[in-house]
Design a protein around this motif. Structure first.
Motif, PDB file in Angstrom:
ATOM      1  N   THR A 113     -14.375  -3.119  -9.520  1.00 16.59           N
ATOM      2  CA  THR A 113     -15.642  -3.437  -9.036  1.00 16.59           C
ATOM      3  C   THR A 113     -16.191  -4.778  -9.658  1.00 16.59           C
ATOM      4  O   THR A 113     -15.866  -5.000 -10.824  1.00 16.59           O
ATOM      5  N   TYR A 114     -16.622  -5.359  -8.668  1.00 15.20           N
ATOM      6  CA  TYR A 114     -17.384  -6.651  -9.150  1.00 15.20           C
ATOM      7  C   TYR A 114     -18.776  -6.705  -8.670  1.00 15.20           C
ATOM      8  O   TYR A 114     -19.372  -6.096  -7.774  1.00 15.20           O
ATOM      9  N   LEU A 115     -19.487  -7.341  -9.305  1.00 12.39           N
ATOM     10  CA  LEU A 115     -20.964  -7.773  -9.116  1.00 12.39           C
ATOM     11  C   LEU A 115     -21.128  -9.146  -9.276  1.00 12.39           C
ATOM     12  O   LEU A 115     -20.967  -9.745 -10.201  1.00 12.39           O
ATOM     13  N   ASP A 116     -21.236  -9.631  -7.929  1.00 11.40           N
ATOM     14  CA  ASP A 116     -21.597 -11.237  -7.696  1.00 11.40           C
ATOM     15  C   ASP A 116     -20.429 -11.999  -8.419  1.00 11.40           C
ATOM     16  O   ASP A 116     -20.504 -12.840  -8.952  1.00 11.40           O
ATOM     17  N   GLY A 117     -19.329 -11.552  -7.941  1.00  8.12           N
ATOM     18  CA  GLY A 117     -17.753 -12.113  -8.411  1.00  8.12           C
ATOM     19  C   GLY A 117     -17.453 -11.848  -9.955  1.00  8.12           C
ATOM     20  O   GLY A 117     -16.366 -12.270 -10.322  1.00  8.12           O
ATOM     21  N   VAL A 118     -18.262 -10.864 -10.437  1.00 11.11           N
ATOM     22  CA  VAL A 118     -17.755 -10.582 -12.059  1.00 11.11           C
ATOM     23  C   VAL A 118     -17.295  -9.444 -12.105  1.00 11.11           C
ATOM     24  O   VAL A 118     -17.747  -8.488 -11.432  1.00 11.11           O
ATOM     25  N   TYR A 119     -16.117  -9.246 -12.658  1.00 12.13           N
ATOM     26  CA  TYR A 119     -15.306  -8.129 -12.662  1.00 12.13           C
ATOM     27  C   TYR A 119     -16.002  -7.091 -13.865  1.00 12.13           C
ATOM     28  O   TYR A 119     -16.356  -7.464 -14.868  1.00 12.13           O
ATOM     29  N   ILE A 136     -22.477  -4.896   0.650  1.00 10.79           N
ATOM     30  CA  ILE A 136     -21.410  -4.387  -0.431  1.00 10.79           C
ATOM     31  C   ILE A 136     -20.102  -4.563   0.711  1.00 10.79           C
ATOM     32  O   ILE A 136     -20.236  -4.335   1.698  1.00 10.79           O
ATOM     33  N   GLU A 137     -19.135  -5.095  -0.094  1.00  9.20           N
ATOM     34  CA  GLU A 137     -17.833  -5.240   0.790  1.00  9.20           C
ATOM     35  C   GLU A 137     -16.968  -4.391   0.030  1.00  9.20           C
ATOM     36  O   GLU A 137     -16.657  -4.400  -1.175  1.00  9.20           O
ATOM     37  N   VAL A 138     -16.063  -3.569   0.893  1.00  9.21           N
ATOM     38  CA  VAL A 138     -14.870  -2.708   0.206  1.00  9.21           C
ATOM     39  C   VAL A 138     -13.556  -3.040   1.129  1.00  9.21           C
ATOM     40  O   VAL A 138     -13.507  -3.048   2.118  1.00  9.21           O
ATOM     41  N   LEU A 139     -12.837  -3.741   0.202  1.00 15.28           N
ATOM     42  CA  LEU A 139     -11.756  -4.168   0.519  1.00 15.28           C
ATOM     43  C   LEU A 139     -10.582  -3.278   0.205  1.00 15.28           C
ATOM     44  O   LEU A 139     -10.296  -3.015  -0.903  1.00 15.28           O
ATOM     45  N   ARG A 140      -9.668  -2.864   1.175  1.00 14.16           N
ATOM     46  CA  ARG A 140      -8.814  -1.728   0.883  1.00 14.16           C
ATOM     47  C   ARG A 140      -7.317  -2.686   0.746  1.00 14.16           C
ATOM     48  O   ARG A 140      -7.173  -3.157   1.438  1.00 14.16           O
ATOM     49  N   GLY A 141      -6.244  -1.930  -0.033  1.00 16.19           N
ATOM     50  CA  GLY A 141      -5.381  -2.507  -0.236  1.00 16.19           C
ATOM     51  C   GLY A 141      -5.230  -3.417  -1.593  1.00 16.19           C
ATOM     52  O   GLY A 141      -6.317  -3.963  -1.925  1.00 16.19           O
ATOM     53  N   PRO A 142      -4.139  -3.881  -2.197  1.00 17.59           N
ATOM     54  CA  PRO A 142      -4.082  -4.905  -3.199  1.00 17.59           C
ATOM     55  C   PRO A 142      -4.964  -6.172  -2.954  1.00 17.59           C
ATOM     56  O   PRO A 142      -4.446  -6.847  -2.008  1.00 17.59           O
ATOM     57  N   GLN A 143      -5.656  -6.503  -3.662  1.00 15.32           N
ATOM     58  CA  GLN A 143      -6.179  -7.881  -3.616  1.00 15.32           C
ATOM     59  C   GLN A 143      -6.043  -8.882  -4.817  1.00 15.32           C
ATOM     60  O   GLN A 143      -6.968  -9.523  -5.124  1.00 15.32           O
ATOM     61  N   VAL A 156     -14.081  -3.014  -4.715  1.00  8.85           N
ATOM     62  CA  VAL A 156     -15.787  -2.752  -4.158  1.00  8.85           C
ATOM     63  C   VAL A 156     -16.567  -3.806  -4.840  1.00  8.85           C
ATOM     64  O   VAL A 156     -16.583  -4.112  -6.060  1.00  8.85           O
ATOM     65  N   SER A 157     -16.816  -4.805  -4.101  1.00 10.84           N
ATOM     66  CA  SER A 157     -17.697  -5.958  -4.338  1.00 10.84           C
ATOM     67  C   SER A 157     -19.040  -5.862  -3.954  1.00 10.84           C
ATOM     68  O   SER A 157     -19.404  -5.596  -2.656  1.00 10.84           O
ATOM     69  N   VAL A 158     -19.832  -6.017  -4.954  1.00 16.03           N
ATOM     70  CA  VAL A 158     -21.456  -5.901  -4.882  1.00 16.03           C
ATOM     71  C   VAL A 158     -22.033  -7.273  -4.757  1.00 16.03           C
ATOM     72  O   VAL A 158     -21.908  -7.898  -5.922  1.00 16.03           O
ATOM     73  N   ILE A 159     -22.676  -7.715  -3.761  1.00 11.63           N
ATOM     74  CA  ILE A 159     -23.251  -9.006  -3.862  1.00 11.63           C
ATOM     75  C   ILE A 159     -24.837  -8.898  -3.486  1.00 11.63           C
ATOM     76  O   ILE A 159     -25.385  -8.358  -2.807  1.00 11.63           O
ATOM     77  N   THR A 160     -25.559  -9.562  -4.756  1.00 10.61           N
ATOM     78  CA  THR A 160     -27.123  -9.380  -4.690  1.00 10.61           C
ATOM     79  C   THR A 160     -27.790 -10.487  -3.983  1.00 10.61           C
ATOM     80  O   THR A 160     -26.936 -11.486  -3.627  1.00 10.61           O
ATOM     81  N   ARG A 161     -28.986 -10.447  -3.749  1.00  8.82           N
ATOM     82  CA  ARG A 161     -29.701 -11.413  -2.733  1.00  8.82           C
ATOM     83  C   ARG A 161     -29.946 -12.632  -4.120  1.00  8.82           C
ATOM     84  O   ARG A 161     -30.535 -12.322  -5.108  1.00  8.82           O
ATOM     85  N   LYS A 162     -29.786 -13.662  -3.850  1.00  6.22           N
ATOM     86  CA  LYS A 162     -30.095 -14.887  -4.526  1.00  6.22           C
ATOM     87  C   LYS A 162     -31.580 -15.203  -4.316  1.00  6.22           C
ATOM     88  O   LYS A 162     -32.379 -14.595  -3.377  1.00  6.22           O
ATOM     89  N   PRO A 163     -32.377 -15.818  -5.306  1.00  4.16           N
ATOM     90  CA  PRO A 163     -33.727 -16.314  -5.139  1.00  4.16           C
ATOM     91  C   PRO A 163     -33.773 -17.124  -3.748  1.00  4.16           C
ATOM     92  O   PRO A 163     -32.944 -18.063  -3.398  1.00  4.16           O
TER      93      PRO A 163
END
Length: 727
Positions: A113-119, A136-143, A156-163
């Protein structure tokens, strides 16, 4: 305290919401195009040769998705569980059969699980509340090549909105059944025009829970209750046209209770059965009990049901455009403290209870260098990654009347270097190759004391693990609307130590696990962008699987051990369909299949299981949305969806009693809004058929305690949400 917090939330939200009113979502005239960063660069979802499902903020809000765990309803072959933690703050994902149900700090998740690129290294604290998400991006298979640590099953990568650099105010207030009061407010503002922007996010939630402990020990009888508050502050500094710095600081505080869990079975005929059979005063949920199986308000447990979590995090993302290449740094620090109670015997007897007190902190540094070559026909990326984590996990266990204390201190240090390149052989045919080298060192110090007698005293060990994980793929843009691809990739999860040793020999390390994944897929936008069909097929060779199991040692003594359990070949497919036959009508659906039996146990780890935990054979969802103009000023958007998940075993055993037989969830929403205004009112319902289903289960028969305990997921809930956007 709950009433006071609700009053504060209502008053604060009312003050914010009273300021004005946002526009209806614009109709796209077709299926929405989403930009993703699954390959560490911005590109259209349909041009990305990876099985990835992406959700925009608009989609998440239209489906009233409050927590990241809820996306599992809409992603094929994705399952989300609270794991054995039984916590509303825990998120244990499984993709295509690969995951990890254990939440102890000596085991790592199988889906990152990643939050703005941070594991996010721990299962607890990763069930993110979605207060201000871009997608939110869900990437299936080994990454493993680009995402790195513990993405052997996917990410599972969660990307928040920038200012944004412009003034804006967005807010929501939700009220509903089960005592839900939930609010959020996001203030976006310029500080120095075109140079410095700021954003502040506040979030709060309280609920009364969906279960009741009749004889609460040390606290409230409400189970599955929430009392959460969180905040996030961000600065975006652009000192020059080729430099950008994004600083984000977040903190959250949870004071909830564990999920409803109770005994669903006990063997009254066993020698230990008399401990459970007390004439009915011990409530039993279902199977052979005296309480109806869907009554979660008749639970009797004797462990304090605290579910408390404090999290702090800070990250700095620095981007530089150097002309010939781009340079990015992601620097991050996170820490958490966690307390949680579980009653694994599921009754008022002190037979198998556990209370957890854990602390963890982590620091990571990633650098990425990207560019193009050969007249822009070759896109390349080089990077390096450093990660360190220290954790303490204290288990206070009552085991058939004896006090068992396990104090585990662990440390992980990880280094990695990676690279990937895509070369366009022609305008339509491309090949991609990548590789990552990972070196990890893990250390442990542990004490185990039973009834005052040391079983393990100052147990110490350290191990190093190394792996090279390559990836290769070929992509053919057959037409402007159809992409074909085939790929092969390897995944790796480093080994570790059994964090629950009952003797010095139990402290033995376990090895790394690996997978080799073959995938083919097609992505297509057809019928003038009104029909999207994405298909993927996969075959995974999964070896040295790390699993936690309850068993007995050679002397017949009860132990809990984590080890390399066996190997399995996983295969299946996924299909996702979206259609917009008119500007007012939108349909979506998905289906996933994973063949998950045929597990071959390794010698010394045979518990009669032939399937992986949490892995359902079938997942499916279907839904639709219809927009209707009520008048010149107002419109209504009606939507509904149904998600199905077939049966699964929660642990590494084939306990038919602990097994979840499968379930379906029906959700619906009705949104009312002015056509040219900036507010909306949404009436919603979740799990409308009031399905009672299990998030986790524990069969303790092998420990000599003839009982099965189940953790239950949220029941029916309904409410109303008022939203406003002053951008």
């Amino acid at each position: 305290m709950s009433v006071l917090r609700k009053s504060v939330l209502l008053s604060s939200a009312a003050a914010v919401l009273g300021a004005g009113a946002p526009a209806a979502l614009a109709q796209s005239g077709g299926v929405d195009q989403i930009v993703v960063t699954a390959r560490k660069k911005e590109e259209n979802l349909q041009n990305t040769p990876i099985a990835v499902t992406a959700f925009s903020q608009e989609t998440l809000e239209s489906r009233q998705v409050f927590n990241v765990n809820e996306i599992a309803q809409y992603v094929p072959n994705l399952q989300a569980s609270s794991s054995a933690a039984g916590s509303g703050a825990a998120s244990s994902f499984s993709i295509r059969g690969i995951g990890q149900v254990d939440f102890i700090t000596t085991t790592d998740p199988g889906v990152g699980t990643y939050l703005d690129g941070v594991y996010l290294a721990r299962v607890t604290g990763s069930a993110l509340e979605l207060a201000d998400v871009e997608r939110i991006e869900v990437l299936r298979g080994p990454q493993g090549t680009l995402f790195g640590r513990n993405t052997i099953g996917g990410a599972v990568s969660v990307i928040t909105r920038k200012p944004s650099g412009e003034f804006g105010l967005r807010a929501q207030i939700t009220g509903g059944s089960l005592g839900r009061v939930q609010g959020r407010a996001i203030l976006d503002m310029p500080v120095i025009e075109d140079v410095l922007a700021a954003k502040f996010t506040a979030y709060g939630k309280v609920t009364d829970g969906y279960g009741e402990d009749l004889e609460p020990a040390g606290g409230s009888g409400e189970l599955g209750a929430d009392d959460d508050i969180a905040g996030r502050a961000e600065l975006l500094w652009t000192p020059a046209s080729n430099a950008e710095f994004h600083l984000a600081v977040d903190a959250s505080k949870r004071r909830g209770t564990a999920m409803p869990h109770g005994r669903v079975y006990y063997d009254a005929a066993s020698p230990a059965g008399m401990l459970f059979d007390d004439g009915g005063s011990n409530s039993v949920i279902g199977v052979n009990g005296d309480v109806d199986s869907d009554d979660l308000d008749e639970i009797t447990v004797d462990t304090p049901m605290n579910d408390d979590l404090d999290v702090f995090g800070a990250s700095l993302t620095s981007d530089f455009d150097m002309g010939a290449f781009n340079l990015k740094f992601i620097t991050a620090y996170r820490e958490q403290e966690y307390e949680n109670g579980q009653d694994y015997d599921g009754g008022a007897n002190a037979l198998l209870n556990q209370f957890i007190d854990a602390q963890q902190w982590q620091f990571s540094q990633e650098v990425q260098l990207t560019g193009t070559a050969f007249d822009d026909r070759f896109d390349w990326l080089l990077g390096g990654y450093y990660f360190t984590e220290e954790a303490r996990f204290i288990s206070d266990v009552v085991l058939t009347g004896l006090q068992l204390d396990i104090d585990t201190n662990s440390k992980t240090t990880s280094f990695a270097g990676f690279g990937q390149g895509t070369f366009r052989l022609t305008d339509r045919l491309s090949v991609t190759g990548g590789v990552r080298y990972t070196a990890e060192k893990k250390e442990i110090v542990i004490d185990t004391i039973l009834g005052g007698a040391p079983l393990v005293l100052d147990g110490m060990d350290e191990q190093t693990f190394n792996a090279i994980t390559p990836k290769g793929s070929i992509e053919l843009q057959a037409t402007d609307q159809v992409l074909l691809y085939a790929s092969v990739a390897q995944g790796f999860r480093s080994g570790g130590f059994n964090g629950r040793p009952f003797s010095p020999t139990d402290l033995a390390p376990f090895d790394e696990e690996t997978t080799t994944s073959f995938e083919v897929g097609v992505k297509s936008d057809l019928a003038d962008n009104r029909l999207r069909i994405n298909l993927a097929g996969f075959y995974n060779k999964y070896k040295d699987i790390q699993l936690t199991a309850t068993t007995t040692d050679s002397m017949g003594s009860f132990i809990v051990i984590t080890d390399n359990a066996g190997k399995i070949d996983l295969y299946g497919f996924e299909a996702e369909v979206q259609a917009a036959p008119t500007d007012q009508f939108f349909l979506f659906g998905s289906v996933g299949y994973t063949k998950n039996d045929g597990l071959t146990p390794q010698e010394g780890f045979d518990f009669g299981s032939d399937t992986l935990p949490l892995a359902s054979e079938w997942t499916a969802s279907v839904g639709g949305e219809y927009t209707h103009r009520l008048s010149d000023r107002f419109e209504a958007i009606a939507s509904a969806d149904y998600a199905y998940r077939s049966s699964y075993y929660p642990q590494f055993n084939n306990s038919e009693i602990a097994k979840e037989d499968g379930y379906g969830l029906l959700n619906a929403r009705l949104q009312l809004q002015p056509v040219d205004s900036n507010w909306s009112l949404t009436f919603w319902g979740k799990n409308l058929t009031d399905e009672v289903y299990r998030s986790f289960g524990q069969d303790s028969a092998v420990s000599g305690i003839p009982t099965v305990v189940a953790y239950f997921a949220p029941t029916r809930e309904y409410g109303v949400t008022f939203s406003i956007d002053l951008n």
